[in-house]
Every structure is written in structure tokens, then in C-alpha cells.
Design a protein around this motif. Structure first.
Motif, PDB file in Angstrom:
ATOM      1  N   ASP A  32       0.896  -1.212   0.041  1.00 35.91           N
ATOM      2  CA  ASP A  32       0.085   0.082  -0.112  1.00 35.91           C
ATOM      3  C   ASP A  32       0.974   1.346   0.131  1.00 35.91           C
ATOM      4  N   ILE A  33       1.040   2.036  -1.238  1.00 31.50           N
ATOM      5  CA  ILE A  33       1.928   3.149  -1.398  1.00 31.50           C
ATOM      6  C   ILE A  33       1.450   4.294  -0.246  1.00 31.50           C
ATOM      7  N   LYS A  34       0.068   4.427  -0.165  1.00 32.25           N
ATOM      8  CA  LYS A  34      -0.308   5.360   0.883  1.00 32.25           C
ATOM      9  C   LYS A  34       0.124   5.252   2.095  1.00 32.25           C
ATOM     10  N   THR A  35       0.077   4.047   2.713  1.00 32.89           N
ATOM     11  CA  THR A  35       0.257   3.655   3.829  1.00 32.89           C
ATOM     12  C   THR A  35       1.738   4.250   3.947  1.00 32.89           C
ATOM     13  N   LEU A  36       2.884   4.114   3.119  1.00 31.24           N
ATOM     14  CA  LEU A  36       4.346   4.176   3.317  1.00 31.24           C
ATOM     15  C   LEU A  36       4.432   5.583   3.064  1.00 31.24           C
ATOM     16  N   SER A  37       3.735   6.135   2.015  1.00 26.56           N
ATOM     17  CA  SER A  37       3.777   7.814   2.231  1.00 26.56           C
ATOM     18  C   SER A  37       3.398   8.466   3.640  1.00 26.56           C
ATOM     19  N   LYS A  38       2.412   7.882   4.205  1.00 27.33           N
ATOM     20  CA  LYS A  38       2.079   8.390   5.457  1.00 27.33           C
ATOM     21  C   LYS A  38       3.190   8.369   6.589  1.00 27.33           C
ATOM     22  N   LEU A  39       3.850   6.990   6.456  1.00 27.10           N
ATOM     23  CA  LEU A  39       5.001   6.902   7.557  1.00 27.10           C
ATOM     24  C   LEU A  39       6.200   7.859   7.459  1.00 27.10           C
ATOM     25  N   ASN A  40       6.291   8.162   5.844  1.00 32.00           N
ATOM     26  CA  ASN A  40       7.313   8.965   5.660  1.00 32.00           C
ATOM     27  C   ASN A  40       6.918  10.513   6.212  1.00 32.00           C
ATOM     28  N   PHE A  41       5.909  11.087   5.912  1.00 28.96           N
ATOM     29  CA  PHE A  41       5.320  12.289   6.069  1.00 28.96           C
ATOM     30  C   PHE A  41       5.424  12.476   7.602  1.00 28.96           C
ATOM     31  N   TYR A  42       4.502  11.520   8.274  1.00 33.48           N
ATOM     32  CA  TYR A  42       4.169  11.793   9.845  1.00 33.48           C
ATOM     33  C   TYR A  42       5.187  11.262  10.874  1.00 33.48           C
TER      34      TYR A  42
END
Length: 307
Positions: A32-42
Motif C-alpha cells: 500500500d503506497i499510501k501507507t508508506l507515504s504517510k509513514l514518511n510524512f508523519y
């Protein structure tokens, strides 16, 4: 030739391996690319910003000089990119993607080891690069978020999105801790170090996952244009600003080198998180990292004529 091989083996190949692992994981498990993205941002981005800024040693004079250089350089780069995107007549989403691919560069996990390689572990030049990294961490989380959302959100919605990103609070908070010499308790510092250590891996795997899931219809002209602006025009502008301000010596060399690094993973994270030309952003980061082994080597060679 030695410098070329060192950059290749210590920067490009390790980055490429991590990106390749992300591509393999995506093909095998459909992550899930969205989950990975949120881990990076937050989590990981604010964590690495906190640790690196807290550990750095910065003098007031160096901060002012570097911030002045960065402000003039960044404005000049914006003007150049804006001229290009208008001449190319991009649609709004592509305009912001092209801007981000040139304006946001890899000032941390690429530029910091490169700085220490070129200047042989010089703490002064490291401090200069830390200031650049601080600005390059802050701007994607403010201007970058605004850029990718301005054409599809109201200003209030965009400001609300920016306000939700922890990195914009981390930087002034760390500066206050440093000014008042407030220590971070060990039980907090240990997990912060763990989070910071995970930033590079998670960001590169996220890029690999994005590359592994996208349709590889290579937009060669746009990708090469972005790479040329980032890897060739950017260090040239840095050199001109150094001349304009009369900055000399090692400071001038470190500043020019800081402008020469490839596109940041921030542009991919922004593109994925806000669904704004993620395929183009991923291709640009991948290509600029590969091409940088040649362009950065040339810039290193030319540093002897700077300052």
C-alpha cells in the motif's frame, strides 16, 4: 576516476539497491503506497529532521550567510523553472510536479555523505549542509504541499493540510531546544534515533514501490528537462550567487556543491500522497540519481575554480 568510483559505490549503487528491493516487494506483495507515504510524512521525515538539527553545531554568522545564499539561489531557481513550465505550457498538475522535481533536492542522505567525502569530514562544511537540509526539509512541507494542491483545493484546505504536517513544528521546536540548551531525555532520544535511522530505508523503498507499481510509459523529454535543470542549471546558479555575494573559500565550494545533488525523494512523496503526477516524479528521481554520478563528479572537479 577514484571520485567517480567512490560516488558510484557509496551513493548511487546503495540507493539503487534499496529502490530495487522496493520494486521487488511491490511485485511480490502489492504494498500500500499510501501507507508508506504517510509513514514518511508523519514519522520518519520529522524524526530525521529532529535528530540531525539537534546534533548539528551552527554559528550565527554561518547561519545568516548560508540563509542569504539559499534565499537568493532558491528565488533564482524558481524564476528559471517558472519560465520553463510556462514555455512548455504544462497543465497545472504537471507544472507543480516539474517545479517540485527541480526545487527539491536530496540535501540529506545524498548531499551530507557527499559533503563529507569531498571535504574530508570537515565539521564546518557539514554545518553548512545541515542548514541547507533544514530549509529543504521545511519547504517541501509548506510550499511543496501548496504547489501540488493549489489547482485542486481552496487556500483554506491547503493551509489545513500544511498545518497537519509535523515537520513544520519540529524545526522551530529543535531550534528552541538548542538556544536554551535543553537536553532530550534518554528514553525519548533513543526512539528518535531509531526513527531517524529508518528514514533513508523507508523513503527509498517507497520510491521502489512506486516505480514497481506504475505504468512505465517514459516521458523522456520531460524527465531529461527536469534532470538538466536540477543537475546542470542548479549548480551554475549556485556558482553565480556565490560570485554575487562575494563568498569565498571552503564556504563557497560547499554551497555550490549543495546545489548539484539529484532530485529529492520529497517530490515523490508529495506526488504520491496528493496524487499529483507520481509516475513522472518517480522517473525523475530515479534518472537524476543515476545521472548525478557523472554531473556531480564534474562539479567536484570544477570546485577548485570556485572561491
Amino acid at each position: 576516476m577514484t571520485t567517480l568510483l567512490h560516488i558510484l559505490t557509496h551513493n548511487v549503487i546503495p540507493l539503487t539497491i534499496m529502490i530495487g528491493l522496493g520494486m521487488l516487494l511491490q511485485r511480490a506483495f502489492k504494498l500500500d503506497i499510501k501507507t508508506l507515504s504517510k509513514l514518511n510524512f508523519y514519522l520518519f521525515s520529522p524524526g530525521v529532521a529532529f535528530v540531525m538539527l539537534y546534533n548539528s553545531s551552527l554559528s550565527f554568522e554561518v547561519i545568516l550567510e548560508v540563509l542569504l545564499f539559499f534565499s537568493i539561489f532558491f528565488i533564482a531557481l524558481i524564476v528559471v523553472v517558472e519560465i520553463v513550465v510556462r514555455l512548455r505550457r504544462y497543465r497545472p498538475g504537471m507544472r507543480s510536479a516539474m517545479r517540485n522535481s527541480v526545487l527539491f533536492y536530496n540535501s540529506a542522505n545524498y548531499a551530507i555523505p557527499l559533503n563529507q567525502l569531498v571535504f574530508v569530514n570537515d565539521p564546518f562544511t557539514l554545518s553548512i549542509q545541515i542548514i541547507i537540509m533544514m530549509m529543504q526539509n521545511l519547504i517541501p512541507n509548506t510550499y511543496g504541499v501548496y504547489s501540488v494542491n493549489a489547482h485542486k483545493q481552496t487556500l483554506r484546505q491547503t493551509l489545513r493540510t500544511i498545518a497537519s504536517l509535523p515537520t513544520i513544528y519540529v524545526i522551530p521546536f529543535v531550534i528552541l531546544l538548542r538556544v536554551f540548551d535543553i537536553p532530550v531525555p534518554e528514553p525519548i532520544w533513543i526512539p528518535l534515533n531509531y526513527i531517524a535511522s529508518g528514514f533513508i530505508v523507508t523513503a527509498l523503498v517507497t520510491l521502489g514501490v512506486q516505480l514497481g507499481s506504475m505504468n512505465w510509459s517514459l516521458r523522456l523529454a520531460d524527465v531529461l528537462l527536469s534532470n538538466a535543470l536540477r543537475l546542470c542549471v542548479s549548480p551554475l546558479l549556485g556558482f553565480l550567487v556565490v560570485l554575487l555575494l562575494g563568498i569565498q573559500g571552503t564556504t563557497a565550494q560547499a554551497l555550490v556543491l549543495s546545489c548539484a545533488v539529484p532530485t529529492s525523494l520529497s517530490s515523490v512523496l508529495l506526488a504520491v500522497e496528493f496524487d499529483n503526477e507520481p509516475e513522472f516524479a518517480s522517473q525523475v528521481v530515479f534518472a537524476s540519481t543515476l545521472f548525478s554520478v557523472f554531473t556531480v563528479t564534474i562539479v567536484i572537479y570544477l570546485l577548485q575554480y570556485v572561491g
